[in-house]
Design an enzyme around this catalytic site. Structure first.
Site, short mmCIF file in Angstrom:
data_model
loop_
_atom_site.label_atom_id
_atom_site.label_comp_id
_atom_site.label_asym_id
_atom_site.label_seq_id
_atom_site.Cartn_x
_atom_site.Cartn_y
_atom_site.Cartn_z
N HIS A 103 -2.63 -31.12 -20.66
CA HIS A 103 -2.68 -32.88 -21.08
C HIS A 103 -4.40 -33.39 -22.35
O HIS A 103 -4.97 -32.12 -21.30
CB HIS A 103 -3.51 -33.54 -18.92
CG HIS A 103 -2.18 -33.24 -18.61
ND1 HIS A 103 -2.05 -32.38 -17.55
CD2 HIS A 103 -1.14 -34.32 -18.25
CE1 HIS A 103 -0.52 -32.72 -17.08
NE2 HIS A 103 -0.67 -33.86 -17.13
N ASP A 106 -7.11 -31.67 -19.81
CA ASP A 106 -7.29 -30.78 -19.11
C ASP A 106 -8.20 -29.63 -20.42
O ASP A 106 -8.92 -28.63 -20.30
CB ASP A 106 -6.07 -29.88 -19.52
CG ASP A 106 -4.80 -30.65 -18.67
OD1 ASP A 106 -4.95 -31.06 -17.34
OD2 ASP A 106 -3.94 -30.55 -18.37
C1 XUL Z 1 2.96 -34.21 -11.81
C2 XUL Z 1 3.67 -32.71 -13.20
C3 XUL Z 1 2.54 -33.00 -14.31
C4 XUL Z 1 3.41 -33.39 -15.64
C5 XUL Z 1 3.43 -33.83 -16.77
O1 XUL Z 1 3.53 -33.66 -10.82
O2 XUL Z 1 4.44 -33.37 -12.86
O3 XUL Z 1 2.27 -31.97 -14.25
O4 XUL Z 1 4.21 -32.11 -15.88
O5 XUL Z 1 1.30 -34.92 -16.44
#
Ligand code: XUL
Ligand code: CO
Length: 439
Positions: A103, A106
């Site tokens: 993300h 992150d």
């Molecule tokens: C949350 C989840 C996230 C997504 C990306 O449950 O799975 O980490 O994979 O935003």
């Protein structure tokens, strides 16, 4: 290998085979081994999830984090983000995993303004790019965190306040820029706060249309800046919202149809999200695959006793084998892969635990692939499963499939044919196949 600072006691993880008792070696994942016409490396395209592995200190609602992060050396979060990239690439290369996923938040901390956040992210992207070049590790997908900041408490793209929608757009724009700059092969949308906590304060129709408009705008921007990869929506039924709009694979497929997004979007199926929706992992993979929309997988595991998203590392051979059968039948995942959206437990505090967890997940799927390949090649599985429908292959059955028979004609056929013969579904025989092929 970039550095040897953060996991100095761990050497490069290698394949040692099923007989090894070394927990820091692969028993079944042999990246060069060819199974069903492809190397294991190409079947899985495994990825490390940056957030769980390098950002999540394992705090929970009852206490602070337990993990020590040797890369948190400074009081400045931006400096730490730079050390974190180093640590991540050391880990990824020692493990021999070809991809990672992140993300925006992150990789780099949010700044005080949008432009400061964008600057932070570009600095870290430049650094990650150097590491990618040096190590050959690639980006499976990027995404934007549109769920942690308080401004998203009522949703991001579906927020009733247009000002918040604009902030979400700014973040997605920067995350797409980052993904393209790093050669990301996919881009993920997980609608963490896209849903509702109560219908009484929600105009669901309007929110869904806003989500469609938002995704079309994001798609167009990505294409404009040269993103040629796949956009992925990751279904999840609940948590953090009471109800999330991307409930499960079938719901998302309906949404993509309605919003005219099928050309560019596929699905990222997460095992624990499927079980939260009261499906099996294989069910949601199958639903996506048969629609031609299986894009990628978030590999993890729920808990039979707990209802929530536990994100355990995958260890269940039966689940893995079932899913690998579907993948073999539907031609694999590329340009998607298997991202370990999984976290080690709060009391797993040794640096090696993170390695052991990933090794276990990779071996589970490698073994699942070997079992699946055996079942598809050397058992009656496909004949039994698909042979059950042979009465539709020709004659009136085929005419029915082709939409050529009326209800009255079907009724007359029923009279002519008489009471159907009993035909066994052979469930137990098929269920036993996995057990029989674990070697
Ligand atoms: C949350 C989840 C996230 C997504 C990306 O449950 O799975 O980490 O994979 O935003
Ligand atoms: Co996920």
């Amino acid at each position: 290998m970039s550095t040897n600072k953060y996991f100095p006691d761990i050497k490069k993880i290698t394949f040692e085979g099923p007989e090894t008792d070394n927990p820091l070696a692969f028993t079944h994942y042999d990246e060069k081994r060819v199974v069903a016409g492809k190397t294991m490396k190409d079947h899985f395209r495994f990825a490390v999830a940056y957030w769980h592995s390098f950002c999540n200190e394992n705090s929970d609602p009852f206490g602070v984090g337990t993990r020590d992060f040797p890369w948190n050396k400074s009081l400045d979060p931006l400096e730490n983000a730079k050390f974190r990239v180093e640590a991540a690439f050391e880990f990824i290369t020692k493990l021999g995993i070809p991809y990672y996923c992140f993300h925006d938040r992150d990789l780099a901390p949010e700044g005080k303004t949008i432009t400061e956040s964008e600057k932070n992210l570009s600095q870290l992207v430049a650094l990650a790019k150097e590491h990618q070049k040096e190590t050959g590790v690639k980006l499976l997908w990027g995404t934007a965190n549109l769920f942690s900041h308080t401004r998203y408490m009522n949703g991001a793209a579906t927020n009733p306040d247009f000002d918040v929608v604009c902030h979400a757009a700014a973040q997605v724009k920067a995350a797409l820029d980052a993904t393209v700059e790093l050669g990301g092969e996919n881009y993920v949308f997980w609608g963490g706060r896209e849903g509702y906590m109560h219908l009484f304060n929600t105009d669901m129709k309007r929110e869904l249309d806003h989500m469609g408009a938002f995704l079309r705008a994001a798609r167009d921007y990505g294409r404009k800046i040269g993103f040629e990869g796949v956009y992925l929506i990751e279904p999840k039924p609940m948590e953090p919202s009471k109800h999330q709009y991307d409930f499960d694979a079938a719901t998302v497929i309906g949404f993509l149809h309605e919003q005219d997004l099928l050309e560019d979007f596929k699905l990222n199926i997460e095992a624990n999200h499927a079980t939260l929706a009261s499906h099996t992992f294989a069910h949601d993979v199958q639903v996506a695959a048969q629609a031609g929309l299986l894009g990628s997988i978030d590999a993890n595991r729920g808990d039979y006793q707990n209802g929530w998203d536990t994100d355990y590392f995958p260890t269940n051979l039966y689940d893995a084998a079932e899913v690998m059968i579907i993948l073999l039948e539907h031609g694999g995942l590329e340009p998607g892969g298997f991202n370990f959206d999984a976290k080690i437990r709060r009391n797993s505090t040794d640096p090696e635990d993170l390695f052991v967890a990933h090794i276990g997940g990779m071996d589970t799927f490698a073994r699942g692939l070997l079992i699946a390949d055996e079942i598809v090649k050397n058992s009656d599985y496909q004949n039994i499963r698909y042979g059950r429908y042979s009465s539709f292959d020709d004659g009136d059955g085929k005419n029915f499939e082709d939409g050529k028979l009326t209800l009255e004609e079907l009724r007359n056929l029923a009279i002519r044919k008489g009471e159907p013969q009993k035909r066994s579904g052979k469930q137990e025989l098929l269920e036993n196949l996995i057990n029989r092929h674990i070697r």
